[in-house]
Design an enzyme around this catalytic site. Structure first.
Site, PDB file in Angstrom:
ATOM      1  N   HIS A  19       0.813  -1.220   0.000  1.00 51.54           N
ATOM      2  CA  HIS A  19       0.000   0.000   0.000  1.00 51.54           C
ATOM      3  C   HIS A  19       0.846   1.269   0.000  1.00 51.54           C
ATOM      4  O   HIS A  19       0.333   2.358  -0.240  1.00 51.54           O
ATOM      5  CB  HIS A  19      -0.903   0.020   1.233  1.00 51.54           C
ATOM      6  N   GLU A  71      -3.032   3.136   1.985  1.00 53.12           N
ATOM      7  CA  GLU A  71      -2.533   3.785   0.770  1.00 53.12           C
ATOM      8  C   GLU A  71      -2.684   5.301   0.854  1.00 53.12           C
ATOM      9  O   GLU A  71      -1.801   6.054   0.437  1.00 53.12           O
ATOM     10  CB  GLU A  71      -3.265   3.252  -0.463  1.00 53.12           C
ATOM     11  N   ASN A  79     -10.394  -2.663  -2.676  1.00 52.63           N
ATOM     12  CA  ASN A  79     -10.800  -3.068  -4.018  1.00 52.63           C
ATOM     13  C   ASN A  79     -11.862  -4.163  -3.974  1.00 52.63           C
ATOM     14  O   ASN A  79     -12.747  -4.207  -4.830  1.00 52.63           O
ATOM     15  CB  ASN A  79      -9.581  -3.487  -4.850  1.00 52.63           C
ATOM     16  N   SER A  81      -6.310  -8.838  -3.995  1.00 51.09           N
ATOM     17  CA  SER A  81      -5.405  -9.402  -2.989  1.00 51.09           C
ATOM     18  C   SER A  81      -5.821 -10.805  -2.552  1.00 51.09           C
ATOM     19  O   SER A  81      -5.280 -11.341  -1.585  1.00 51.09           O
ATOM     20  CB  SER A  81      -5.335  -8.474  -1.768  1.00 51.09           C
TER      21      SER A  81
END
EC number: 1.17.7.4
Length: 316
Positions: A81, A133, A232, A275
């Protein structure tokens, strides 16, 4: 009396699962363990997936929250991240051997924000407060140099000191559709605002959302395999709900599946966040086969061939 299994068509979205940035981050931890021995420390979860983290722990990774938990004689890996600038600076001050697993597409956003700052622009970052992030990107610049905007409403109300010296950047794992609305609002309010030459939202996020859009209207129910702290993955659930499959939810793995929730589902959409490894998709399919007479369909909307290089310390 043996009851015949009900039919279930599983519609698989492709692309799904691991992206190039996640593949690279996981390989960095694995290669570091091979090269430097156990343990190798990792600051924060390398990616947001508990299965991946536990698999790496079994191989010799130790996950910590901050650098002060890392012994001076052991290597440390920074997560995919990205991290604020103070983190590698502190690692260097302590003479730690550190490996940066920041996704190259996140690093690209970091460089963009630095260039805008050097040009005298205030940067508006579109993203989710508290996400690693976002913390990493905001931490590339001095406090106050980046303004965070989370949605279109905030884009309409954000106050800036100099509307003629503005730029925007985005977290890489956002909803493509929602980000378009936010950017549109910013451009309307601040016509002189500078943006990236290409969208900051990464190819993998865009591709996985497009794949979900393609199958959502063809499914009764849709499962996104991913972690609850994975941005995500959560966006994929939202995309499904907004594109024809309101009955969509996030499931970490087959063991967490609520089978009663499926009800009379005949067509089950399945995808996985960037991920989440393909093994977890296969695990869910196997669990479905145990309960249903399964037919598999797969809908591919794009090809992915991106590969990111490993840090030079691990290439020999």
């Amino acid at each position: 009396m043996i009851h015949a299994k009900k039919p279930l068509t599983i519609v698989l979205a492709r692309p799904r699962g691991f992206c190039a940035g996640v593949e690279r981050a996981v390989q960095i931890v694995e290669r570091a363990i091979e090269r430097y021995g156990r343990p190798v420390y990792v600051r924060h979860e390398i990616v947001h997936n508990r299965f991946v983290v536990e698999t790496l722990e079994a191989k010799g990774a130790v996950f910590v929250e901050e650098l002060d938990e890392v012994p001076g004689d052991r290597p440390v890996v920074f997560s995919a991240h990205g991290v604020p600038k103070v983190v590698p600076a502190e690692a260097a001050r302590r003479n730690l051997l550190y490996l940066d697993a920041t996704c190259p597409l996140v690093s690209k956003v970091h460089r963009e924000t630095e260039r805008h700052h050097e040009a005298g622009r205030t940067v508006i970052l579109i993203g989710h407060s508290g996400h690693p992030e976002v913390i990493g990107t905001m931490g590339q610049l001095p406090t106050g140099a980046v303004l965070l905007v989370e949605d279109a409403a905030q884009a309409e109300s954000v106050c800036v000191s100099d509307p003629l010296n503005l730029a925007y950047a985005t977290q890489t794992t956002l909803s493509v559709d929602e980000t378009v609305d936010i950017v549109r609002a910013l451009k309307r309010r601040f016509p002189a605002i500078h943006g990236p030459k290409t969208e900051d939202i990464c190819y993998a996020t865009t591709n996985r959302q497009s794949a979900v859009k393609a199958i959502a209207g063809k499914c009764d129910t849709l499962v996104v395999i991913g972690a609850p702290n994975s941005s995500n993955s959560k966006r994929l659930v939202e995309v499904a709900a907004n594109n024809g499959c309101a009955n969509a939810r996030l499931v970490q793995r087959a063991a967490d599946m609520d089978w009663e929730w499926l009800g009379d589902t005949r067509r089950l959409g399945v995808t996985a966040g960037a991920s989440a490894p393909e093994l977890l998709v296969e695990e869910l399919i196997a669990a479905c086969r145990h309960r249903y007479k399964v037919t598999i369909e797969e809908m591919r909307t794009s090809e992915e061939s991106v590969v990111f290089k490993l840090p030079r310390q691990l290439v020999a």
